[in-house]
Design a protein around this motif. Structure first.
Motif, PDB file in Angstrom:
ATOM      1  N   PRO A  31       0.808  -1.225   0.000  1.00 42.21           N
ATOM      2  CA  PRO A  31       0.000   0.000   0.000  1.00 42.21           C
ATOM      3  C   PRO A  31       0.839   1.273   0.000  1.00 42.21           C
ATOM      4  CG  PRO A  31      -0.904  -1.600   1.543  1.00 42.21           C
ATOM      5  CD  PRO A  31       0.394  -2.159   1.077  1.00 42.21           C
ATOM      6  N   THR A  32       1.934   1.292   0.769  1.00 44.03           N
ATOM      7  CA  THR A  32       2.771   2.497   0.809  1.00 44.03           C
ATOM      8  C   THR A  32       3.419   2.777  -0.548  1.00 44.03           C
ATOM      9  OG1 THR A  32       4.565   1.126   1.701  1.00 44.03           O
ATOM     10  CG2 THR A  32       3.271   2.402   3.280  1.00 44.03           C
ATOM     11  N   LEU A  33       3.830   1.719  -1.248  1.00 42.54           N
ATOM     12  CA  LEU A  33       4.423   1.905  -2.572  1.00 42.54           C
ATOM     13  C   LEU A  33       3.386   2.414  -3.563  1.00 42.54           C
ATOM     14  CD1 LEU A  33       6.807  -1.179  -2.973  1.00 42.54           C
ATOM     15  CD2 LEU A  33       7.455   1.229  -2.867  1.00 42.54           C
ATOM     16  N   LYS A  34       2.151   1.913  -3.458  1.00 47.50           N
ATOM     17  CA  LYS A  34       1.082   2.388  -4.342  1.00 47.50           C
ATOM     18  C   LYS A  34       0.819   3.879  -4.125  1.00 47.50           C
ATOM     19  CE  LYS A  34      -1.395  -2.019  -4.755  1.00 47.50           C
ATOM     20  NZ  LYS A  34      -2.630  -2.769  -4.408  1.00 47.50           N
ATOM     21  N   LEU A  35       0.779   4.279  -2.845  1.00 49.19           N
ATOM     22  CA  LEU A  35       0.540   5.690  -2.535  1.00 49.19           C
ATOM     23  C   LEU A  35       1.693   6.575  -3.009  1.00 49.19           C
ATOM     24  CD1 LEU A  35      -0.964   5.251   1.031  1.00 49.19           C
ATOM     25  CD2 LEU A  35      -2.144   6.266  -0.930  1.00 49.19           C
ATOM     26  N   ALA A  36       2.927   6.094  -2.818  1.00 50.59           N
ATOM     27  CA  ALA A  36       4.096   6.864  -3.253  1.00 50.59           C
ATOM     28  C   ALA A  36       4.105   7.019  -4.772  1.00 50.59           C
ATOM     29  CB  ALA A  36       5.377   6.185  -2.776  1.00 50.59           C
ATOM     30  N   THR A  37       3.721   5.956  -5.483  1.00 43.19           N
ATOM     31  CA  THR A  37       3.642   6.025  -6.945  1.00 43.19           C
ATOM     32  C   THR A  37       2.533   6.979  -7.374  1.00 43.19           C
ATOM     33  OG1 THR A  37       4.403   3.728  -7.078  1.00 43.19           O
ATOM     34  CG2 THR A  37       3.391   4.663  -9.051  1.00 43.19           C
ATOM     35  N   GLY A  38       1.394   6.902  -6.681  1.00 39.91           N
ATOM     36  CA  GLY A  38       0.290   7.809  -6.984  1.00 39.91           C
ATOM     37  C   GLY A  38       0.666   9.256  -6.773  1.00 39.91           C
ATOM     38  N   SER A  39       1.502   9.531  -5.765  1.00 37.83           N
ATOM     39  CA  SER A  39       1.933  10.909  -5.492  1.00 37.83           C
ATOM     40  C   SER A  39       2.682  11.514  -6.670  1.00 37.83           C
ATOM     41  CB  SER A  39       2.827  10.944  -4.246  1.00 37.83           C
ATOM     42  OG  SER A  39       2.058  10.842  -3.083  1.00 37.83           O
ATOM     43  N   ILE A  40       3.460  10.683  -7.348  1.00 35.90           N
ATOM     44  CA  ILE A  40       4.203  11.180  -8.512  1.00 35.90           C
ATOM     45  C   ILE A  40       3.237  11.595  -9.616  1.00 35.90           C
ATOM     46  CG2 ILE A  40       5.882  10.587 -10.295  1.00 35.90           C
ATOM     47  CD1 ILE A  40       7.139   8.637  -8.277  1.00 35.90           C
ATOM     48  N   ALA A  41       2.244  10.722  -9.896  1.00 34.21           N
ATOM     49  CA  ALA A  41       1.269  11.028 -10.950  1.00 34.21           C
ATOM     50  C   ALA A  41       0.445  12.270 -10.606  1.00 34.21           C
ATOM     51  CB  ALA A  41       0.351   9.822 -11.152  1.00 34.21           C
ATOM     52  N   ILE A  42      -0.038  12.332  -9.354  1.00 28.03           N
ATOM     53  CA  ILE A  42      -0.822  13.494  -8.923  1.00 28.03           C
ATOM     54  C   ILE A  42       0.030  14.763  -8.987  1.00 28.03           C
ATOM     55  CG2 ILE A  42      -1.955  14.580  -6.942  1.00 28.03           C
ATOM     56  CD1 ILE A  42      -3.653  12.426  -8.127  1.00 28.03           C
ATOM     57  N   GLY A  43       1.275  14.654  -8.542  1.00 33.15           N
ATOM     58  CA  GLY A  43       2.170  15.810  -8.547  1.00 33.15           C
ATOM     59  C   GLY A  43       2.398  16.369  -9.938  1.00 33.15           C
ATOM     60  N   ILE A  44       2.546  15.477 -10.921  1.00 32.85           N
ATOM     61  CA  ILE A  44       2.774  15.928 -12.301  1.00 32.85           C
ATOM     62  C   ILE A  44       1.545  16.642 -12.846  1.00 32.85           C
ATOM     63  CG2 ILE A  44       3.124  15.113 -14.666  1.00 32.85           C
ATOM     64  CD1 ILE A  44       4.942  12.909 -13.485  1.00 32.85           C
ATOM     65  N   VAL A  45       0.349  16.101 -12.577  1.00 39.17           N
ATOM     66  CA  VAL A  45      -0.893  16.726 -13.038  1.00 39.17           C
ATOM     67  C   VAL A  45      -1.049  18.120 -12.422  1.00 39.17           C
ATOM     68  CG1 VAL A  45      -3.417  16.597 -12.932  1.00 39.17           C
ATOM     69  CG2 VAL A  45      -2.090  14.550 -13.470  1.00 39.17           C
ATOM     70  N   VAL A  46      -0.846  18.218 -11.101  1.00 35.95           N
ATOM     71  CA  VAL A  46      -0.985  19.503 -10.408  1.00 35.95           C
ATOM     72  C   VAL A  46       0.061  20.498 -10.903  1.00 35.95           C
ATOM     73  CG1 VAL A  46      -0.759  20.635  -8.162  1.00 35.95           C
ATOM     74  CG2 VAL A  46      -2.073  18.521  -8.362  1.00 35.95           C
ATOM     75  N   LEU A  47       1.287  20.026 -11.117  1.00 38.36           N
ATOM     76  CA  LEU A  47       2.353  20.908 -11.611  1.00 38.36           C
ATOM     77  C   LEU A  47       1.985  21.491 -12.971  1.00 38.36           C
ATOM     78  CD1 LEU A  47       5.182  22.125 -11.710  1.00 38.36           C
ATOM     79  CD2 LEU A  47       6.036  19.907 -12.503  1.00 38.36           C
ATOM     80  N   LEU A  48       1.468  20.666 -13.878  1.00 36.88           N
ATOM     81  CA  LEU A  48       1.094  21.147 -15.210  1.00 36.88           C
ATOM     82  C   LEU A  48      -0.011  22.200 -15.128  1.00 36.88           C
ATOM     83  CD1 LEU A  48       1.151  17.798 -17.239  1.00 36.88           C
ATOM     84  CD2 LEU A  48       2.770  19.696 -17.393  1.00 36.88           C
ATOM     85  N   LEU A  49      -1.008  21.944 -14.267  1.00 40.93           N
ATOM     86  CA  LEU A  49      -2.100  22.906 -14.118  1.00 40.93           C
ATOM     87  C   LEU A  49      -1.598  24.245 -13.566  1.00 40.93           C
ATOM     88  CD1 LEU A  49      -4.914  20.594 -12.674  1.00 40.93           C
ATOM     89  CD2 LEU A  49      -4.848  21.652 -14.938  1.00 40.93           C
ATOM     90  N   GLU A  83       6.590  25.256  -6.007  1.00 44.36           N
ATOM     91  CA  GLU A  83       6.412  24.315  -4.906  1.00 44.36           C
ATOM     92  C   GLU A  83       5.915  22.964  -5.422  1.00 44.36           C
ATOM     93  OE1 GLU A  83       4.601  24.079  -0.388  1.00 44.36           O
ATOM     94  OE2 GLU A  83       3.893  25.636  -1.740  1.00 44.36           O
ATOM     95  N   SER A  84       5.112  22.979  -6.469  1.00 50.28           N
ATOM     96  CA  SER A  84       4.638  21.726  -7.057  1.00 50.28           C
ATOM     97  C   SER A  84       5.775  20.967  -7.733  1.00 50.28           C
ATOM     98  CB  SER A  84       3.512  22.006  -8.062  1.00 50.28           C
ATOM     99  OG  SER A  84       2.360  22.470  -7.395  1.00 50.28           O
ATOM    100  N   ILE A 126      -7.334  19.175  -5.989  1.00 50.60           N
ATOM    101  CA  ILE A 126      -6.724  17.850  -6.163  1.00 50.60           C
ATOM    102  C   ILE A 126      -5.680  17.605  -5.080  1.00 50.60           C
ATOM    103  CG2 ILE A 126      -5.302  16.419  -7.694  1.00 50.60           C
ATOM    104  CD1 ILE A 126      -6.593  17.915 -10.058  1.00 50.60           C
ATOM    105  N   ASN A 127      -4.851  18.618  -4.837  1.00 48.83           N
ATOM    106  CA  ASN A 127      -3.820  18.507  -3.804  1.00 48.83           C
ATOM    107  C   ASN A 127      -4.418  18.283  -2.425  1.00 48.83           C
ATOM    108  OD1 ASN A 127      -1.265  18.499  -4.832  1.00 48.83           O
ATOM    109  ND2 ASN A 127      -0.877  20.674  -4.567  1.00 48.83           N
ATOM    110  N   GLY A 128      -5.516  18.957  -2.133  1.00 47.61           N
ATOM    111  CA  GLY A 128      -6.141  18.844  -0.811  1.00 47.61           C
ATOM    112  C   GLY A 128      -6.623  17.438  -0.523  1.00 47.61           C
TER     113      GLY A 128
END
Length: 296
Positions: free
Chosen positions: A3-21, A40-41, A122-124
């Protein structure tokens, strides 16, 4: 995948989406405050990658060179995140200084804010998920990442208020001023992450509430023994390390002493989760004036 690896991987994907926006929001407005939010993103993505690597390393079993495991790798990730946050804050302050020197009106501030607030939402949600799940799985890297994202959410709202005020009043100096506020908040957040992570690397004891829980378990589950003393604890990632001396009467057998230890260890693991427990069994003459007296 854990589960921790899944969340860490998800953070990368979410971070990239938020950064682009957020990058789009900065691009269409030219706002220094939105630039600070986007920067900061960028740190979020970099630290999410560092957290993923640290969690993978921490999950490795103990080996000859690391007999106590690799759990502290997560603390290194959290320290790195704190340092990167501080560097980002210094870059923001530099940009704000130049904007103070040459203030200018923003382009399409409403549209830029709408995009930025969508990224903030999304970040929240993701920050809440990381903190709650990170605490459940006792992952310092995930909790640190979640706290950083939550700080990002708060500063994004501050940025939005500052830009709206600048737009409404025509005082465009409010834009770099809000960037300075964001940078100072980021500096505070980064220093706090570094401090907490260094505490873990320095083998700081578990919190007082958890220490009391451990003492109560020993006192009630070690029936047949006389006293426990020299209790030492520390955290390393998801693992709690517990070490103490258990005084037993001279007439009981090695088998009986071992049974007492097994009972205490089983209850500690049931209550605390994954734990590495070391119990030193001692004869009665090792009694101390201070210690945990067993409830028989």
């Amino acid at each position: 995948m854990t589960p921790t690896l899944k969340l860490a991987t998800g953070s990368i994907a979410i971070g990239i989406v938020v950064l682009l926006l957020k990058a789009i929001a900065y691009w269409i407005t030219g706002s220094v405050a939105l630039f600070s939010d986007a920067l900061e993103s960028t740190v979020n993505v970099a630290t999410a990658i560092a957290a993923l690597i640290a969690i993978r390393v921490a999950a490795r079993p103990a080996d000859t060179n690391h007999p106590f495991g690799h759990h502290k790798a997560e603390f290194f990730s959290a320290v790195l995140e704190g340092v990167m946050i501080i560097v980002a804050a210094l870059i923001i302050l530099n940009e704000a200084f130049h904007a103070f020197a040459t203030p200018r009106a923003l382009n399409a501030p409403v549209e830029g804010l709408a995009i930025n607030l969508g990224a903030t939402a999304i970040n929240g949600v993701w920050a809440w998920l990381l903190i709650s799940r990170g605490r459940r799985y006792r992952s310092p890297a995930l909790v640190a990442d979640g706290r950083h994202l939550f700080t990002d959410v708060l500063t994004s709202f501050g940025v939005a208020i500052g830009i709206l005020l600048a737009y409404a009043t025509g005082v465009w100096l409010l834009d770099p001023l809000m960037a300075v506020v964001v940078a100072l908040n980021i500096l505070w957040s980064g220093s706090k992450v570094v401090k907490e992570s260094l505490s873990g690397l320095m083998d700081e004891a578990v919190p007082d509430s958890e220490l009391k829980q451990i003492r109560d378990i020993i006192a009630t589950e070690a029936g047949g023994a006389t006293q426990a003393h020299d209790l030492r604890t520390r955290h390393a990632g998801a693992i709690t390390f517990i070490d103490f001396h258990l005084v037993v009467p001279g007439e009981i057998s090695v088998f009986e002493a071992h049974e007492i230890c097994d009972r205490v260890e089983a209850r500690l693991r049931a209550e605390l989760g994954e734990a590495q427990i070391t119990i030193h069994v001692e004869p009665e003459h090792k009694l101390k004036s201070t210690g945990i007296f067993i409830v028989d």
